[in-house]
Design a protein around this motif. Structure first.
Motif, mmCIF file in Angstrom:
data_model
loop_
_atom_site.group_PDB
_atom_site.id
_atom_site.type_symbol
_atom_site.label_atom_id
_atom_site.label_comp_id
_atom_site.label_asym_id
_atom_site.label_seq_id
_atom_site.Cartn_x
_atom_site.Cartn_y
_atom_site.Cartn_z
ATOM 1 N N PHE A 158 48.307 56.446 23.618
ATOM 2 C CA PHE A 158 48.732 55.065 23.409
ATOM 3 C C PHE A 158 48.451 54.626 21.978
ATOM 4 O O PHE A 158 49.296 54.013 21.326
ATOM 5 C CB PHE A 158 48.035 54.126 24.400
ATOM 6 C CG PHE A 158 48.402 52.689 24.212
ATOM 7 C CD1 PHE A 158 49.624 52.213 24.645
ATOM 8 C CD2 PHE A 158 47.532 51.807 23.588
ATOM 9 C CE1 PHE A 158 49.984 50.884 24.463
ATOM 10 C CE2 PHE A 158 47.875 50.483 23.402
ATOM 11 C CZ PHE A 158 49.102 50.024 23.844
ATOM 12 N N LEU A 188 51.229 53.453 19.277
ATOM 13 C CA LEU A 188 51.139 52.123 18.688
ATOM 14 C C LEU A 188 51.085 52.197 17.162
ATOM 15 O O LEU A 188 51.779 51.453 16.474
ATOM 16 C CB LEU A 188 49.911 51.391 19.233
ATOM 17 C CG LEU A 188 49.739 49.939 18.837
ATOM 18 C CD1 LEU A 188 50.932 49.111 19.315
ATOM 19 C CD2 LEU A 188 48.453 49.379 19.400
ATOM 20 N N VAL A 237 57.508 42.834 22.359
ATOM 21 C CA VAL A 237 56.674 43.846 23.022
ATOM 22 C C VAL A 237 55.229 43.371 23.073
ATOM 23 O O VAL A 237 54.549 43.520 24.095
ATOM 24 C CB VAL A 237 56.796 45.210 22.305
ATOM 25 C CG1 VAL A 237 55.745 46.188 22.795
ATOM 26 C CG2 VAL A 237 58.188 45.781 22.495
ATOM 27 N N GLN A 238 54.765 42.762 21.987
ATOM 28 C CA GLN A 238 53.402 42.239 21.956
ATOM 29 C C GLN A 238 53.218 41.144 23.001
ATOM 30 O O GLN A 238 52.218 41.118 23.717
ATOM 31 C CB GLN A 238 53.090 41.706 20.552
ATOM 32 C CG GLN A 238 51.694 41.160 20.387
ATOM 33 C CD GLN A 238 51.617 39.642 20.425
ATOM 34 O OE1 GLN A 238 52.625 38.953 20.321
ATOM 35 N NE2 GLN A 238 50.441 39.125 20.575
ATOM 36 N N ARG A 239 54.195 40.261 23.119
ATOM 37 C CA ARG A 239 54.113 39.197 24.134
ATOM 38 C C ARG A 239 54.058 39.767 25.536
ATOM 39 O O ARG A 239 53.295 39.314 26.384
ATOM 40 C CB ARG A 239 55.302 38.254 23.999
ATOM 41 C CG ARG A 239 55.195 37.312 22.846
ATOM 42 C CD ARG A 239 56.367 36.340 22.823
ATOM 43 N NE ARG A 239 56.319 35.559 21.595
ATOM 44 C CZ ARG A 239 57.364 35.070 20.984
ATOM 45 N NH1 ARG A 239 58.580 35.264 21.483
ATOM 46 N NH2 ARG A 239 57.233 34.368 19.876
ATOM 47 N N LYS A 240 54.901 40.774 25.797
ATOM 48 C CA LYS A 240 54.912 41.409 27.121
ATOM 49 C C LYS A 240 53.582 42.094 27.403
ATOM 50 O O LYS A 240 53.081 42.051 28.532
ATOM 51 C CB LYS A 240 56.057 42.422 27.229
ATOM 52 C CG LYS A 240 57.427 41.798 27.246
ATOM 53 C CD LYS A 240 57.656 41.067 28.533
ATOM 54 C CE LYS A 240 59.074 40.530 28.581
ATOM 55 N NZ LYS A 240 59.337 39.797 29.798
ATOM 56 N N ALA A 241 53.000 42.737 26.395
ATOM 57 C CA ALA A 241 51.710 43.406 26.585
ATOM 58 C C ALA A 241 50.608 42.394 26.888
ATOM 59 O O ALA A 241 49.784 42.611 27.783
ATOM 60 C CB ALA A 241 51.354 44.227 25.344
ATOM 61 N N VAL A 242 50.607 41.279 26.188
ATOM 62 C CA VAL A 242 49.610 40.232 26.443
ATOM 63 C C VAL A 242 49.816 39.637 27.837
ATOM 64 O O VAL A 242 48.847 39.415 28.575
ATOM 65 C CB VAL A 242 49.658 39.143 25.347
ATOM 66 C CG1 VAL A 242 48.825 37.939 25.733
ATOM 67 C CG2 VAL A 242 49.187 39.717 24.021
ATOM 68 N N ALA A 298 51.113 41.149 30.434
ATOM 69 C CA ALA A 298 50.678 42.162 31.401
ATOM 70 C C ALA A 298 49.153 42.197 31.477
ATOM 71 O O ALA A 298 48.581 42.278 32.571
ATOM 72 C CB ALA A 298 51.226 43.532 31.009
ATOM 73 N N TYR A 299 48.495 42.118 30.336
ATOM 74 C CA TYR A 299 47.031 42.099 30.316
ATOM 75 C C TYR A 299 46.499 40.884 31.072
ATOM 76 O O TYR A 299 45.586 41.000 31.888
ATOM 77 C CB TYR A 299 46.525 42.090 28.870
ATOM 78 C CG TYR A 299 45.034 41.920 28.761
ATOM 79 C CD1 TYR A 299 44.182 42.998 28.981
ATOM 80 C CD2 TYR A 299 44.473 40.677 28.451
ATOM 81 C CE1 TYR A 299 42.811 42.843 28.884
ATOM 82 C CE2 TYR A 299 43.101 40.521 28.366
ATOM 83 C CZ TYR A 299 42.273 41.605 28.581
ATOM 84 O OH TYR A 299 40.922 41.446 28.499
#
Length: 102
Positions: free
Chosen positions: A33, A37, A86-91, A93-94
């Motif tokens: 990962f 990244l 992508v950053q928004r989706k990762a946040v 999901a977290y």
């Protein structure tokens, strides 16, 4: 996006699919990962730097191809927008994982 960029985005998925039958340790998953990244961030940075250099060269009168400068700027903009999404989706999901009850 070019075909190379699309392939670059799909690369982590292919890597993950190849490991479905194999057990991956948490350390290996973290390394994979992290590498993906870093590669994506380097690609984003290169696109931004290229756009900045071409825009500056156009302003100085060193190049005359406005069309190329605008295409490079648009590619850079789309790459940045994709990274932000992508950053928004990762946040998101977290945050969803943190709300889960165990």
């Amino acid at each position: 996006m070019t075909v190379q960029n699309i392939n670059m985005l799909q690369q982590p998925l292919v890597t993950m699919n190849n490991h479905q039958n194999q057990k991956v340790t948490p350390a290996e998953a973290q390394t994979n990962f992290s590498t993906s990244l870093k590669t994506a961030i380097d690609h984003l940075n290169r696109a931004q730097v290229t756009s900045d250099k071409k825009t500056e060269a156009l302003a100085k009168g060193e190049i005359d191809d406005l069309h190329d400068v605008m295409i490079t700027a648009q590619k850079s903009s789309l790459t940045l927008q994709t990274a932000v999404e992508v950053q928004r989706k990762a946040v998101d999901a977290y945050n969803e994982i943190m709300r889960m009850q165990v």
